[in-house]
Design a protein around this motif. Structure first.
Motif, PDB file in Angstrom:
ATOM      1  N   ASP A  15      -3.325  -5.792   7.933  1.00 51.58           N
ATOM      2  CA  ASP A  15      -4.168  -5.122   8.916  1.00 51.58           C
ATOM      3  C   ASP A  15      -3.668  -3.713   9.231  1.00 51.58           C
ATOM      4  N   SER A  16      -2.353  -3.494   9.079  1.00 45.31           N
ATOM      5  CA  SER A  16      -1.781  -2.176   9.315  1.00 45.31           C
ATOM      6  C   SER A  16      -1.678  -1.432   7.985  1.00 45.31           C
ATOM      7  N   ASP A  17      -0.981  -0.329   7.979  1.00 43.49           N
ATOM      8  CA  ASP A  17      -0.844   0.449   6.745  1.00 43.49           C
ATOM      9  C   ASP A  17       0.331  -0.094   5.945  1.00 43.49           C
ATOM     10  N   LEU A  18       0.049  -1.040   5.072  1.00 38.45           N
ATOM     11  CA  LEU A  18       1.097  -1.653   4.268  1.00 38.45           C
ATOM     12  C   LEU A  18       1.696  -0.666   3.270  1.00 38.45           C
ATOM     13  N   GLY A  19       0.918   0.325   2.890  1.00 42.85           N
ATOM     14  CA  GLY A  19       1.412   1.310   1.931  1.00 42.85           C
ATOM     15  C   GLY A  19       1.263   0.880   0.486  1.00 42.85           C
ATOM     16  N   LEU A  20       0.397  -0.084   0.226  1.00 44.97           N
ATOM     17  CA  LEU A  20       0.189  -0.569  -1.135  1.00 44.97           C
ATOM     18  C   LEU A  20      -0.412   0.529  -2.003  1.00 44.97           C
ATOM     19  N   ASP A  21       0.236   0.803  -3.118  1.00 46.77           N
ATOM     20  CA  ASP A  21      -0.233   1.841  -4.037  1.00 46.77           C
ATOM     21  C   ASP A  21      -1.025   1.185  -5.162  1.00 46.77           C
ATOM     22  N   VAL A  22      -2.283   0.895  -4.892  1.00 44.80           N
ATOM     23  CA  VAL A  22      -3.102   0.174  -5.870  1.00 44.80           C
ATOM     24  C   VAL A  22      -3.353   1.008  -7.119  1.00 44.80           C
ATOM     25  N   ASP A  23      -3.299   2.322  -6.993  1.00 44.38           N
ATOM     26  CA  ASP A  23      -3.547   3.167  -8.159  1.00 44.38           C
ATOM     27  C   ASP A  23      -2.445   3.022  -9.207  1.00 44.38           C
ATOM     28  N   ALA A  24      -1.287   2.536  -8.769  1.00 41.13           N
ATOM     29  CA  ALA A  24      -0.167   2.373  -9.702  1.00 41.13           C
ATOM     30  C   ALA A  24      -0.133   0.983 -10.333  1.00 41.13           C
ATOM     31  N   ILE A  25      -1.114   0.157 -10.016  1.00 39.26           N
ATOM     32  CA  ILE A  25      -1.133  -1.221 -10.526  1.00 39.26           C
ATOM     33  C   ILE A  25      -2.294  -1.392 -11.488  1.00 39.26           C
ATOM     34  N   GLY A  26      -1.999  -1.772 -12.688  1.00 34.76           N
ATOM     35  CA  GLY A  26      -3.062  -2.103 -13.621  1.00 34.76           C
ATOM     36  C   GLY A  26      -3.247  -3.604 -13.746  1.00 34.76           C
ATOM     37  N   ARG A  27      -2.134  -4.329 -13.628  1.00 33.76           N
ATOM     38  CA  ARG A  27      -2.170  -5.770 -13.835  1.00 33.76           C
ATOM     39  C   ARG A  27      -1.182  -6.442 -12.887  1.00 33.76           C
ATOM     40  N   VAL A  28      -1.581  -7.586 -12.354  1.00 35.01           N
ATOM     41  CA  VAL A  28      -0.711  -8.392 -11.498  1.00 35.01           C
ATOM     42  C   VAL A  28      -0.650  -9.799 -12.070  1.00 35.01           C
ATOM     43  N   GLN A  29       0.569 -10.295 -12.251  1.00 36.92           N
ATOM     44  CA  GLN A  29       0.762 -11.659 -12.739  1.00 36.92           C
ATOM     45  C   GLN A  29       0.812 -12.595 -11.529  1.00 36.92           C
TER      46      GLN A  29
ATOM     47  N   ARG B 214      -8.091  -7.087  -6.569  1.00 39.74           N
ATOM     48  CA  ARG B 214      -9.174  -7.155  -7.554  1.00 39.74           C
ATOM     49  C   ARG B 214     -10.250  -6.113  -7.249  1.00 39.74           C
ATOM     50  N   THR B 215     -10.553  -5.943  -5.967  1.00 46.88           N
ATOM     51  CA  THR B 215     -11.572  -4.964  -5.576  1.00 46.88           C
ATOM     52  C   THR B 215     -11.185  -3.554  -6.002  1.00 46.88           C
ATOM     53  N   HIS B 216      -9.870  -3.298  -6.034  1.00 44.96           N
ATOM     54  CA  HIS B 216      -9.392  -1.965  -6.414  1.00 44.96           C
ATOM     55  C   HIS B 216      -9.065  -1.876  -7.905  1.00 44.96           C
ATOM     56  N   GLY B 217      -9.611  -2.781  -8.682  1.00 50.37           N
ATOM     57  CA  GLY B 217      -9.539  -2.658 -10.135  1.00 50.37           C
ATOM     58  C   GLY B 217      -8.351  -3.289 -10.813  1.00 50.37           C
ATOM     59  N   CYS B 218      -7.533  -4.047 -10.068  1.00 46.75           N
ATOM     60  CA  CYS B 218      -6.362  -4.676 -10.695  1.00 46.75           C
ATOM     61  C   CYS B 218      -6.788  -5.914 -11.491  1.00 46.75           C
ATOM     62  N   GLU B 219      -6.236  -6.053 -12.672  1.00 42.88           N
ATOM     63  CA  GLU B 219      -6.448  -7.264 -13.461  1.00 42.88           C
ATOM     64  C   GLU B 219      -5.481  -8.334 -12.963  1.00 42.88           C
ATOM     65  N   LEU B 220      -6.000  -9.524 -12.714  1.00 41.23           N
ATOM     66  CA  LEU B 220      -5.181 -10.622 -12.210  1.00 41.23           C
ATOM     67  C   LEU B 220      -5.032 -11.694 -13.286  1.00 41.23           C
ATOM     68  N   LEU B 221      -3.806 -11.882 -13.750  1.00 39.92           N
ATOM     69  CA  LEU B 221      -3.522 -12.924 -14.738  1.00 39.92           C
ATOM     70  C   LEU B 221      -2.872 -14.094 -14.024  1.00 39.92           C
ATOM     71  N   VAL B 222      -3.470 -15.284 -14.079  1.00 39.97           N
ATOM     72  CA  VAL B 222      -3.007 -16.414 -13.290  1.00 39.97           C
ATOM     73  C   VAL B 222      -2.476 -17.550 -14.163  1.00 39.97           C
ATOM     74  N   HIS B 223      -1.284 -18.024 -13.776  1.00 37.59           N
ATOM     75  CA  HIS B 223      -0.693 -19.213 -14.382  1.00 37.59           C
ATOM     76  C   HIS B 223      -0.377 -20.204 -13.277  1.00 37.59           C
ATOM     77  N   ALA B 224      -0.438 -21.490 -13.590  1.00 33.75           N
ATOM     78  CA  ALA B 224      -0.100 -22.529 -12.623  1.00 33.75           C
ATOM     79  C   ALA B 224       0.453 -23.715 -13.398  1.00 33.75           C
ATOM     80  N   ASP B 225       0.899 -24.728 -12.670  1.00 31.84           N
ATOM     81  CA  ASP B 225       1.353 -25.944 -13.336  1.00 31.84           C
ATOM     82  C   ASP B 225       0.241 -26.476 -14.226  1.00 31.84           C
ATOM     83  N   LEU B 226       0.630 -26.990 -15.368  1.00 33.66           N
ATOM     84  CA  LEU B 226      -0.347 -27.606 -16.262  1.00 33.66           C
ATOM     85  C   LEU B 226      -0.523 -29.061 -15.842  1.00 33.66           C
ATOM     86  N   ASP B 227      -1.192 -29.214 -14.704  1.00 37.82           N
ATOM     87  CA  ASP B 227      -1.540 -30.535 -14.189  1.00 37.82           C
ATOM     88  C   ASP B 227      -2.839 -30.389 -13.410  1.00 37.82           C
ATOM     89  N   ALA B 228      -3.268 -31.454 -12.732  1.00 34.38           N
ATOM     90  CA  ALA B 228      -4.558 -31.417 -12.047  1.00 34.38           C
ATOM     91  C   ALA B 228      -4.585 -30.337 -10.968  1.00 34.38           C
TER      92      ALA B 228
END
Length: 320
Positions: free
Chosen positions: A175-189, A230-244
Motif C-alpha cells: 500500500d505504501s511505496d515499496l520501491g519495486l522496480d518492475v522495469d528491471a524484471i523480465g521474469r519471476v520464478q 504480471r500487470t506490469h509485464g513480468c513473466e511468471l514461471l511457476v513450479h510446485a510439488d508434483l502432487d495434487a
C-alpha cells in the motif's frame, strides 16, 4: 402412527410459519434506513433472489440482516462525512459489536456484510471494496516471501537484494511505496515451498533470479503481488510439488495471473521419480498444460516434493 414412527410433523403449519418469517424478514429489510443509500435496496433484492440469508447459519435471520444493514449504513456514511482516515476493520467491529472479529468474513455477519460491500463497490476484491468505504483489512498479519526482487535505490527491496536476503512483503508495504522496480524484471520464478527460497539465498545469494514463494496456495498478499508483477509485464514461471496440491496451485496461477508452468511436464515428473518420492494420497486434478503429466502421475501413484529436486530448481534459478 406416533407410537410407530414418532411425532407427526404439521407440514402445512411449518410452511405457514416459514412464509410468515420470510415475510417479516423482508418487510424489516425494506423499511431499513440504509435503503436510502444508492445500491442498497438492489442488494437487498439480490439477497432475496439468491436465497443468501438462508445459506448463512443464523439463529435470528432478522437480527443478522438488521446488523448487516446497520453496519453498511454506518460505513457508507463515514465514507462521505467526517474523518476520512482509513480505519482497521477490527476496530470498526469492536466499536460496533464489542467483538473485533464480528465482521470477519468467516462469521455469518461478516460474510453478509462482505457480500454487501463488494456488491456496492462493484468488485469481487474484498480488500479493495472495503477500501472504498475507508476501511482497511489487516495489513501486516500475512506476507509474501520474496527473494531478489529489484528495488529502487534506498528501498527495502534494494537493501535486501544487495545482501542476498529474502524479504517478506506485507499488504502495508504494497500500500505504501515499496520501491519495486518492475522495469528491471523480465521474469519471476515462483515456487511453492519456503525451503527453496532459503536454499537459493544460501547457495546463490545475490546471483539468484527474482523469486516469489506461494507457501502453499497463495494468500491474498501473494496473489496481489503476483498480479501486480504480471500487470506490469513480468513473466511468471511457476513450479510446485508434483502432487495434487501442487497441481492445484499451478492451475490456480495459470488461471489467475497467466503463469507459465516451470518444470511441470510429464518428462520432468518421470525423471524426478529416480529420486525420493512420496505416496499420492489424493487424486490429481487436470494438467491442461501437459495432459500426459496427470496420466503419468496416476500411473505411478507417487508424488515429488520440490525439496527432492532442489538442485535442479537451483540450477534454473542461478543468474550466472
Amino acid at each position: 402412527l406416533v407410537a410407530i414412527s414418532g411425532p407427526i410433523a404439521d407440514r402445512p403449519a411449518a410452511r405457514a410459519a416459514d412464509l410468515e418469517a420470510r415475510t417479516a424478514l423482508w418487510s424489516v429489510a425494506a423499511t431499513h434506513p440504509a435503503n436510502d443509500i444508492d445500491g442498497v435496496s438492489d442488494w437487498v433484492d439480490s439477497l432475496r433472489r439468491r436465497g443468501r440469508i438462508t445459506r448463512v447459519a443464523a439463529d435470528d435471520p432478522i437480527r443478522l440482516l438488521v446488523d448487516a444493514l446497520d453496519t453498511i449504513q454506518r460505513v457508507a456514511t463515514s465514507r462521505t462525512v467526517g474523518d476520512r482516515r482509513p480505519h482497521p476493520l477490527t476496530v470498526v467491529a469492536a466499536s460496533e459489536f464489542g467483538d473485533a472479529h464480528a465482521l470477519d468474513s468467516e462469521r455469518p455477519l461478516g460474510a453478509l456484510v462482505a457480500d454487501g460491500v463488494t456488491t456496492l463497490a462493484g468488485t469481487d476484491d474484498l480488500r479493495a471494496a472495503w477500501q472504498t468505504f475507508g476501511i482497511q483489512l489487516d495489513q501486516v498479519n500475512s506476507s509474501a516471501l520474496t527473494h531478489m526482487l529489484p528495488g529502487r535505490p534506498g528501498s527495502l527491496l534494494a537493501a535486501a537484494s544487495a545482501n542476498g536476503q529474502p524479504l517478506r512483503i506485507t499488504h502495508r508495504m504494497l500500500d505504501s511505496d515499496l520501491g519495486l522496480d518492475v522495469d528491471a524484471i523480465g521474469r519471476v520464478q515462483v515456487c511453492e515451498n519456503p525451503t527453496i527460497v532459503v536454499l537459493a539465498a544460501d547457495q546463490l545469494g545475490p546471483s539468484c533470479r527474482p523469486m516469489v514463494c506461494t507457501d502453499g496456495m497463495p494468500k491474498s498478499v501473494t496473489s496481489r503481488l503476483l498480479a501486480h508483477l504480471r500487470t506490469h509485464g513480468c513473466e511468471l514461471l511457476v513450479h510446485a510439488d508434483l502432487d495434487a496440491g501442487g497441481v492445484a496451485i499451478v492451475n490456480h496461477l495459470i488461471s489467475s495471473v497467466a503463469a507459465t508452468p516451470w518444470r511441470m511436464t510429464a518428462l520432468d515428473y518421470t525423471e524426478a521419480l529416480a529420486g525420493p518420492t512420496t505416496e499420492l494420497a489424493t487424486a490429481v486434478g487436470p494438467t491442461p498444460w501437459d495432459p500426459d503429466l496427470v496420466v503419468a502421475m496416476q500411473q505411478h501413484g507417487r508424488g515429488v516434493h520440490e525439496e527432492a529436486i532442489a538442485s535442479t530448481l537451483l540450477a534454473d534459478l542461478s543468474a550466472d
